[in-house]
Design a protein around this motif. Structure first.
Motif, short mmCIF file in Angstrom:
data_model
loop_
_atom_site.label_atom_id
_atom_site.label_comp_id
_atom_site.label_asym_id
_atom_site.label_seq_id
_atom_site.Cartn_x
_atom_site.Cartn_y
_atom_site.Cartn_z
N GLY A 23 0.80 -1.22 0.00
CA GLY A 23 0.00 0.00 0.00
C GLY A 23 0.84 1.27 0.00
N ARG A 24 1.94 1.26 0.76
CA ARG A 24 2.79 2.44 0.82
C ARG A 24 3.40 2.76 -0.55
NH1 ARG A 24 5.92 0.69 4.21
NH2 ARG A 24 7.73 0.14 2.93
N LEU A 25 3.94 1.74 -1.21
CA LEU A 25 4.54 1.98 -2.52
C LEU A 25 3.49 2.34 -3.56
CD1 LEU A 25 7.46 -0.50 -3.29
CD2 LEU A 25 7.54 1.86 -2.51
N LEU A 26 2.30 1.73 -3.44
CA LEU A 26 1.24 2.02 -4.40
C LEU A 26 0.80 3.48 -4.31
CD1 LEU A 26 -0.75 1.09 -6.55
CD2 LEU A 26 -2.28 0.34 -4.72
N SER A 27 0.74 4.01 -3.10
CA SER A 27 0.34 5.42 -2.96
C SER A 27 1.37 6.34 -3.61
CB SER A 27 0.16 5.77 -1.48
OG SER A 27 1.40 5.71 -0.78
N TYR A 28 2.65 6.02 -3.45
CA TYR A 28 3.69 6.81 -4.11
C TYR A 28 3.57 6.72 -5.63
CZ TYR A 28 6.11 6.83 0.45
OH TYR A 28 6.43 6.99 1.77
N GLU A 29 3.29 5.50 -6.12
CA GLU A 29 3.20 5.28 -7.57
C GLU A 29 2.02 6.04 -8.18
OE1 GLU A 29 4.17 3.96 -11.32
OE2 GLU A 29 5.34 3.77 -9.47
N MET A 30 0.87 5.99 -7.53
CA MET A 30 -0.31 6.67 -8.08
C MET A 30 -0.12 8.18 -8.04
SD MET A 30 -1.83 4.08 -9.07
CE MET A 30 -3.19 4.95 -9.85
N GLU A 31 0.59 8.68 -7.03
CA GLU A 31 0.91 10.10 -7.00
C GLU A 31 1.82 10.47 -8.17
OE1 GLU A 31 3.01 13.43 -4.04
OE2 GLU A 31 2.76 11.36 -3.38
N ALA A 32 2.80 9.59 -8.47
CA ALA A 32 3.69 9.84 -9.59
C ALA A 32 2.93 9.81 -10.91
CB ALA A 32 4.81 8.80 -9.60
N VAL A 33 1.95 8.91 -11.04
CA VAL A 33 1.13 8.84 -12.25
C VAL A 33 0.38 10.15 -12.44
CG1 VAL A 33 -0.90 7.74 -13.29
CG2 VAL A 33 0.89 6.33 -12.26
N GLY A 34 -0.23 10.66 -11.36
CA GLY A 34 -0.96 11.92 -11.46
C GLY A 34 -0.05 13.08 -11.81
N ASN A 35 1.14 13.10 -11.23
CA ASN A 35 2.08 14.18 -11.54
C ASN A 35 2.51 14.14 -13.00
OD1 ASN A 35 2.02 15.09 -8.91
ND2 ASN A 35 3.84 13.94 -8.27
N LEU A 36 2.76 12.94 -13.53
CA LEU A 36 3.15 12.81 -14.94
C LEU A 36 2.03 13.27 -15.85
CD1 LEU A 36 5.06 11.81 -17.18
CD2 LEU A 36 4.03 9.53 -16.92
N ARG A 37 0.79 12.89 -15.52
CA ARG A 37 -0.35 13.30 -16.35
C ARG A 37 -0.50 14.82 -16.35
NH1 ARG A 37 -4.57 11.08 -13.61
NH2 ARG A 37 -3.99 8.99 -14.31
N ASP A 38 -0.33 15.43 -15.17
CA ASP A 38 -0.45 16.89 -15.08
C ASP A 38 0.68 17.59 -15.81
OD1 ASP A 38 -2.69 16.52 -13.52
OD2 ASP A 38 -1.65 16.81 -11.62
N ARG A 39 1.88 17.02 -15.71
CA ARG A 39 3.06 17.67 -16.28
C ARG A 39 3.18 17.47 -17.80
NH1 ARG A 39 6.24 15.07 -13.54
NH2 ARG A 39 7.10 13.59 -15.06
N SER A 40 2.93 16.25 -18.26
CA SER A 40 3.22 15.91 -19.65
C SER A 40 1.99 15.56 -20.48
CB SER A 40 4.21 14.74 -19.70
OG SER A 40 5.40 15.06 -19.03
N GLY A 41 0.84 15.43 -19.84
CA GLY A 41 -0.38 15.16 -20.59
C GLY A 41 -0.80 13.71 -20.55
N LEU A 42 -2.05 13.48 -20.96
CA LEU A 42 -2.65 12.16 -20.91
C LEU A 42 -1.91 11.16 -21.80
CD1 LEU A 42 -4.94 10.25 -20.04
CD2 LEU A 42 -6.30 11.17 -21.93
N LEU A 43 -1.51 11.59 -22.99
CA LEU A 43 -0.86 10.65 -23.91
C LEU A 43 0.45 10.13 -23.34
CD1 LEU A 43 -1.52 12.45 -27.31
CD2 LEU A 43 -2.63 10.41 -26.42
N ALA A 44 1.23 11.01 -22.75
CA ALA A 44 2.49 10.59 -22.15
C ALA A 44 2.24 9.60 -21.02
CB ALA A 44 3.26 11.80 -21.63
N SER A 45 1.19 9.85 -20.24
CA SER A 45 0.85 8.95 -19.15
C SER A 45 0.44 7.58 -19.67
CB SER A 45 -0.27 9.55 -18.30
OG SER A 45 -0.62 8.71 -17.24
N CYS A 46 -0.29 7.55 -20.78
CA CYS A 46 -0.71 6.28 -21.38
C CYS A 46 0.48 5.49 -21.92
CB CYS A 46 -1.71 6.53 -22.50
SG CYS A 46 -3.35 7.08 -21.91
N VAL A 47 1.41 6.16 -22.58
CA VAL A 47 2.60 5.50 -23.09
C VAL A 47 3.43 4.94 -21.94
CG1 VAL A 47 4.79 5.86 -24.31
CG2 VAL A 47 2.68 6.82 -25.23
#
Length: 341
Positions: free
Chosen positions: A215-239
């Motif tokens: 759970g601890r690592l998953l929370s960090y990972e999902m935060e990183a996913v959200g940051n990538l989507r905000d920073r680089s866009g949905l397409l970058a997050s999907c790739v």
């Protein structure tokens, strides 16, 4: 195979470099049997192994302690057996006949391990034991700490893709969930199937490593996913989601936007071999088609011209996957700007 036996002494890193320089083949496995020794030489030897992409091996019923263990962990491909003994402890100096931990030595080790990509918990495990003791690494403990290993049991070798680390399972599950939630239409995937695979991965990771760790690592990972989507866009997050799935040997994107049987350039063949590049190509093609269908004629004409120029730039990368990836990243940003301005 290069065998490293006995204590690691001053000058051994230079001798090691001479031996590696005289190898007749570009690949080698470094077999380790050592009680440890000088940290400086061990770290230098580890850097050489990492740069040459050699494997490290501790055979069954063999021992590798202290500085030797730092050499072993330096490789991208680490082999061990449940009967291998690999022990870590803090760096130390001998002062007035007593062993004393050295802050500078442990700082060097911590920096070295950080550059290897190990997370905080792994670094703490490696440096926590006092000089007179050891933290012994088992295959299961390695996976819990995010240390990829090839586990040997007789003639059978289990690769990391078959028994992923805690970190890999978190990334895999998060990748599946991201694909199901936002990327299924883009890549022609079954959203329900991706969600089911993600939930199954989360359950397996939870059962294998415990709810708190997972759970601890998953929370960090999902935060990183959200940051990538905000920073680089949905397409970058999907790739990136496709890349996370692909790194554990799973296949979700089976082909790019073109027929790989008709691939005519070295770069196109490279795209066909790598899922994350195929995903980038699918995303780029979807955006490009959207622009041609919806944009004013003048914009569509300019986009066609720039697309031809982009193809030449991508093909110039030939078989360099990093170069190809960078060209796709650049093009996706350009097309997103045109499509959504």
């Amino acid at each position: 195979m290069v065998f490293v036996k006995g204590p690691i002494r001053s000058g051994d890193a230079d001798r090691f470099a001479e031996i590696l320089g005289g190898l007749s083949r570009p690949k080698a496995s470094i077999v380790l049997m050592s009680p440890g020794g000088l940290v400086k030489d061990a770290l230098d030897m580890g850097v050489q192994i990492r740069q040459r992409n050699f494997a490290t091996v501790v055979l069954p019923d063999q021992e590798c302690y202290s500085a030797c263990a730092l050499i072993w962990i330096s490789a991208n491909r680490r082999y061990m057996s449940p009967r291998s003994t690999i022990g870590f402890h803090a760096a130390y100096i001998r002062e007035n006949g007593q062993l004393r931990e050295t802050g500078m030595g442990n700082a060097d080790i911590g920096s070295y391990l950080t550059h290897l990509g190990l997370r905080r918990e792994a670094i703490m495990f490696i440096t926590q034991s006092p000089p007179e003791g050891f933290s012994l690494l088992t295959p299961n403990k390695a996976r819990e700490l995010g240390i990829d290993i090839f586990e040997q049991d007789g003639t059978t070798v289990t690769p990391p893709s078959s028994k992923p680390t805690l970190d890999a399972m978190v990334r895999l599950g998060a990748g599946y969930i991201e694909l199901s939630a936002t990327c299924s239409n883009l890549f022609g995937l079954d959203a329900a199937e991706m969600k089911s695979l993600g939930e199954q991965t989360f359950k397996e990771g939870h059962d294998a490593f415990g709810g708190e760790n997972f759970g601890r690592l998953l929370s960090y990972e999902m935060e990183a996913v959200g940051n990538l989507r905000d920073r680089s866009g949905l397409l970058a997050s999907c790739v990136e989601a496709v890349r996370k799935v692909a790194e554990t040997g799973r296949t979700v994107v089976r082909s790019p936007s073109f027929d790989c049987r008709k691939a005519s350039t070295v770069a196109e063949n490279a795209v066909c071999r790598r899922q994350e590049l195929s995903a980038s190509d699918l995303a780029m093609s979807a955006l490009y088609s959207h622009i041609l269908k919806t944009a004013p004629k003048s914009v569509a004409d300019k986009t066609r011209t720039s697309q031809r120029n982009w193809y030449r730039m991508r093909n110039a990368c030939e078989d360099d996957a990093d170069c190809i990836s960078s060209t796709y990243e650049l093009r996706l940003k350009q097309l997103e700007k045109i499509a959504f301005q």
